[in-house]
Design a protein around this motif. Structure first.
Motif, PDB file in Angstrom:
ATOM      1  N   THR B  30      29.820  37.693  30.688  1.00 38.40           N
ATOM      2  CA  THR B  30      30.962  38.583  30.850  1.00 38.40           C
ATOM      3  C   THR B  30      30.451  39.981  31.180  1.00 38.40           C
ATOM      4  O   THR B  30      29.542  40.489  30.523  1.00 38.40           O
ATOM      5  CB  THR B  30      31.790  38.603  29.549  1.00 38.40           C
ATOM      6  OG1 THR B  30      32.151  37.253  29.238  1.00 38.40           O
ATOM      7  CG2 THR B  30      33.036  39.447  29.706  1.00 38.40           C
ATOM      8  N   ALA B  67      43.376  42.335  43.592  1.00 41.41           N
ATOM      9  CA  ALA B  67      42.966  41.485  42.464  1.00 41.41           C
ATOM     10  C   ALA B  67      43.924  41.735  41.307  1.00 41.41           C
ATOM     11  O   ALA B  67      43.585  42.378  40.323  1.00 41.41           O
ATOM     12  CB  ALA B  67      41.532  41.818  42.047  1.00 41.41           C
ATOM     13  N   ARG B  71      44.463  44.145  32.846  1.00 35.68           N
ATOM     14  CA  ARG B  71      43.098  44.407  32.381  1.00 35.68           C
ATOM     15  C   ARG B  71      43.050  45.764  31.708  1.00 35.68           C
ATOM     16  O   ARG B  71      43.920  46.608  31.933  1.00 35.68           O
ATOM     17  CB  ARG B  71      42.101  44.333  33.546  1.00 35.68           C
ATOM     18  CG  ARG B  71      42.399  45.241  34.709  1.00 35.68           C
ATOM     19  CD  ARG B  71      41.322  45.115  35.785  1.00 35.68           C
ATOM     20  NE  ARG B  71      41.347  43.820  36.447  1.00 35.68           N
ATOM     21  CZ  ARG B  71      42.064  43.548  37.524  1.00 35.68           C
ATOM     22  NH1 ARG B  71      42.818  44.469  38.077  1.00 35.68           N
ATOM     23  NH2 ARG B  71      42.040  42.350  38.065  1.00 35.68           N
ATOM     24  N   ASN B  82      26.597  42.675  40.059  1.00 33.82           N
ATOM     25  CA  ASN B  82      27.214  41.339  40.079  1.00 33.82           C
ATOM     26  C   ASN B  82      26.250  40.304  40.639  1.00 33.82           C
ATOM     27  O   ASN B  82      26.060  39.235  40.065  1.00 33.82           O
ATOM     28  CB  ASN B  82      28.493  41.350  40.915  1.00 33.82           C
ATOM     29  CG  ASN B  82      29.482  42.387  40.438  1.00 33.82           C
ATOM     30  OD1 ASN B  82      29.409  42.838  39.299  1.00 33.82           O
ATOM     31  ND2 ASN B  82      30.403  42.774  41.303  1.00 33.82           N
ATOM     32  N   HIS B 111      34.689  39.384  46.305  1.00 32.51           N
ATOM     33  CA  HIS B 111      35.854  39.650  45.456  1.00 32.51           C
ATOM     34  C   HIS B 111      35.438  40.664  44.393  1.00 32.51           C
ATOM     35  O   HIS B 111      34.335  40.559  43.862  1.00 32.51           O
ATOM     36  CB  HIS B 111      36.297  38.329  44.798  1.00 32.51           C
ATOM     37  CG  HIS B 111      37.653  38.392  44.180  1.00 32.51           C
ATOM     38  ND1 HIS B 111      37.867  38.775  42.885  1.00 32.51           N
ATOM     39  CD2 HIS B 111      38.874  38.132  44.694  1.00 32.51           C
ATOM     40  CE1 HIS B 111      39.160  38.737  42.621  1.00 32.51           C
ATOM     41  NE2 HIS B 111      39.800  38.355  43.702  1.00 32.51           N
ATOM     42  N   VAL B 113      34.851  42.585  40.906  1.00 38.77           N
ATOM     43  CA  VAL B 113      34.613  42.163  39.517  1.00 38.77           C
ATOM     44  C   VAL B 113      34.942  43.353  38.627  1.00 38.77           C
ATOM     45  O   VAL B 113      34.483  44.477  38.892  1.00 38.77           O
ATOM     46  CB  VAL B 113      33.141  41.725  39.323  1.00 38.77           C
ATOM     47  CG1 VAL B 113      32.846  41.471  37.849  1.00 38.77           C
ATOM     48  CG2 VAL B 113      32.844  40.476  40.160  1.00 38.77           C
ATOM     49  N   ASP B 117      35.615  40.411  33.211  1.00 39.20           N
ATOM     50  CA  ASP B 117      35.461  39.194  34.024  1.00 39.20           C
ATOM     51  C   ASP B 117      34.148  38.502  33.666  1.00 39.20           C
ATOM     52  O   ASP B 117      33.153  39.148  33.325  1.00 39.20           O
ATOM     53  CB  ASP B 117      35.441  39.526  35.524  1.00 39.20           C
ATOM     54  CG  ASP B 117      36.810  39.895  36.072  1.00 39.20           C
ATOM     55  OD1 ASP B 117      37.813  39.738  35.345  1.00 39.20           O
ATOM     56  OD2 ASP B 117      36.876  40.345  37.235  1.00 39.20           O
ATOM     57  N   THR B 118      34.160  37.197  33.782  1.00 42.92           N
ATOM     58  CA  THR B 118      32.966  36.404  33.455  1.00 42.92           C
ATOM     59  C   THR B 118      32.437  35.741  34.729  1.00 42.92           C
ATOM     60  O   THR B 118      33.222  35.212  35.529  1.00 42.92           O
ATOM     61  CB  THR B 118      33.309  35.329  32.410  1.00 42.92           C
ATOM     62  OG1 THR B 118      33.772  35.988  31.227  1.00 42.92           O
ATOM     63  CG2 THR B 118      32.092  34.469  32.070  1.00 42.92           C
ATOM     64  N   ASN B 147      33.975  33.598  39.318  1.00 44.32           N
ATOM     65  CA  ASN B 147      34.554  34.208  38.113  1.00 44.32           C
ATOM     66  C   ASN B 147      35.342  33.184  37.296  1.00 44.32           C
ATOM     67  O   ASN B 147      35.383  31.986  37.633  1.00 44.32           O
ATOM     68  CB  ASN B 147      35.374  35.460  38.466  1.00 44.32           C
ATOM     69  CG  ASN B 147      36.683  35.141  39.193  1.00 44.32           C
ATOM     70  OD1 ASN B 147      37.123  33.980  39.261  1.00 44.32           O
ATOM     71  ND2 ASN B 147      37.307  36.166  39.738  1.00 44.32           N
ATOM     72  N   GLN B 148      35.962  33.665  36.210  1.00 45.86           N
ATOM     73  CA  GLN B 148      36.651  32.765  35.270  1.00 45.86           C
ATOM     74  C   GLN B 148      37.863  32.102  35.897  1.00 45.86           C
ATOM     75  O   GLN B 148      38.378  31.117  35.360  1.00 45.86           O
ATOM     76  CB  GLN B 148      37.055  33.544  34.005  1.00 45.86           C
ATOM     77  CG  GLN B 148      38.145  34.602  34.189  1.00 45.86           C
ATOM     78  CD  GLN B 148      37.639  35.922  34.778  1.00 45.86           C
ATOM     79  OE1 GLN B 148      36.465  36.059  35.127  1.00 45.86           O
ATOM     80  NE2 GLN B 148      38.524  36.894  34.875  1.00 45.86           N
ATOM     81  N   ASN B 149      38.323  32.626  37.034  1.00 46.39           N
ATOM     82  CA  ASN B 149      39.464  32.013  37.739  1.00 46.39           C
ATOM     83  C   ASN B 149      39.016  31.174  38.935  1.00 46.39           C
ATOM     84  O   ASN B 149      39.810  30.879  39.817  1.00 46.39           O
ATOM     85  CB  ASN B 149      40.420  33.112  38.215  1.00 46.39           C
ATOM     86  CG  ASN B 149      40.956  33.927  37.058  1.00 46.39           C
ATOM     87  OD1 ASN B 149      41.305  33.379  36.013  1.00 46.39           O
ATOM     88  ND2 ASN B 149      41.008  35.243  37.217  1.00 46.39           N
ATOM     89  N   VAL B 153      32.835  35.309  43.811  1.00 43.75           N
ATOM     90  CA  VAL B 153      32.701  36.767  43.850  1.00 43.75           C
ATOM     91  C   VAL B 153      31.484  37.195  44.663  1.00 43.75           C
ATOM     92  O   VAL B 153      31.454  38.295  45.213  1.00 43.75           O
ATOM     93  CB  VAL B 153      32.641  37.389  42.436  1.00 43.75           C
ATOM     94  CG1 VAL B 153      33.948  37.135  41.697  1.00 43.75           C
ATOM     95  CG2 VAL B 153      31.461  36.883  41.631  1.00 43.75           C
TER      96      VAL B 153
END
Lengths: 171, 171
Positions: B30, B67, B71, B82, B111, B113, B117-118, B147-149, B153
């Motif tokens: 993360t 995005a 948050r 990243n 994308h 970050v 975000d992970t 990422n987590q979604n 990225v």
């Protein structure tokens, strides 16, 4: 002095260049330089979870012919790019798009001092949006002996309206 | 197994990689102030969109539009951080037994970050070839950061000179 008077007399001192101020072929010698310490190298290596003992075990590195810890090369990249930011990408107001053709020419060791220079190699207004552009630079990093340790090309987007606001301090 | 070889995994020498082999790496990370602000500042990257929350709350609207989501932080993690974390998350399975990481290419930051975000990493072996030394060969890896979604990225390629087990596995 009250804050209204202070804001009225203070002159905003912008940092960074805007798109129109880049000339293709111009060489820029970047500011500051940076001596990379062993603490920097270990901290970066472990915050990024980079697990090769050359970057964290000095005895292991010596057994492979190095004088001590090898500085994680991706820290070298980030220092060289970091030194280039004010002259290249800070003022153009747009995201970092990518890097191409990056070569690590030789190892960097703790105590080495890095300096950076760049040439603007390309700039163009984007096809789809006349308010945006892309600039590409060719950047090289050197150690204290003048040996080139890294080179790469990198591109950033520029948002002309946002850059103009940043130039005036309007945010 | 000797005192060097026992410091690293035994299954990621040059001989063990096959072109097309694709790996989903076990750990994620993360992104927080510790990674983004710390590394951005330590490498002297002066672009304050990476470390000024007030500026990005006022100015970063277009980024947030690209995005959307709730948050707590508006600063954008620096792309070099990243992709360095993608290189780190993938390092143990790919370059733990490298003699040197020699280059990067086709780095694309796809994308934004944000803090919180992970990032997870995936890798594929693109090329495998002999080098000019008998005890090591060259591997080119494709790496992806997700990422987590499940949004990609960052993408990039890394070239490394990796020890042969035949020469180094018992040292």
């Amino acid at each position: 002095m009250n804050i209204e008077d202070l804001k009225a007399i203070a002159v905003f001192r912008p940092r960074g260049r805007i798109f129109d101020e880049f000339e293709i072929g111009e060489m820029i010698h970047h500011h500051w330089g940076r001596t990379v310490t062993e603490a920097d190298a270990i901290q970066f290596t472990h915050l990024t979870l980079s697990y090769n003992p050359l970057y964290s075990n000095a005895e292991y590195a010596r057994a492979h012919g190095h004088p001590g810890l090898v500085v994680n090369p991706h820290l070298v990249f980030n220092v060289i790019l970091g030194l280039s930011v004010e002259d290249c990408s800070e003022g153009i107001a747009g995201p970092f798009l990518g890097v191409f053709d990056l070569t690590y020419h030789q190892p960097v060791y703790a105590g080495d001092t890095l300096t950076a220079q760049s040439v603007t190699t390309d700039k163009r207004v984007t096809d789809g949006d006349p308010n945006k552009g892309v600039i590409t630079w060719y950047t090289e990093g050197f150690n204290q002996n003048g040996d080139r340790v890294i080179d790469f090309r990198r591109s950033n987007l520029s948002d002309f309206r946002a850059a103009s606001m940043m130039r005036k301090g309007e945010w | 197994m000797g005192p060097l070889a026992r410091l690293t995994s035994g299954d990621n020498y040059f001989e063990h990689f096959e072109v097309g082999q694709t790996i989903r790496h076990s750990r994620g990370k993360t992104i927080t102030n510790l990674e983004n602000v710390n590394i951005t500042n330590m490498v002297m990257n002066t672009a304050h969109g990476h470390f000024n929350e007030d500026f990005m709350a006022r100015y970063g609207k277009s980024t947030r539009k690209s995005a959307p989501g709730k948050r707590d932080s508006d600063v954008i993690s620096y792309g070099g951080v990243n992709f360095s974390i993608v290189l780190g998350l993938s390092s143990q399975d790919t370059i733990e037994n490298a003699l040197a990481e020699t280059g990067l290419d086709k780095i694309s930051l796809k994308h934004p970050v944000f803090h919180g975000d992970t990032i997870y990493a995936y890798s594929r072996v693109l090329e495998k070839r002999a080098s000019d030394r008998a005890d090591a060969g060259i591997i080119v890896f494709q790496h992806w950061g997700v990422n987590q979604n499940d949004q990609i990225v960052a993408e990039l390629q890394r070239t490394a000179l990796i020890k042969r087990h035949s020469h180094w596995g018992n040292r």
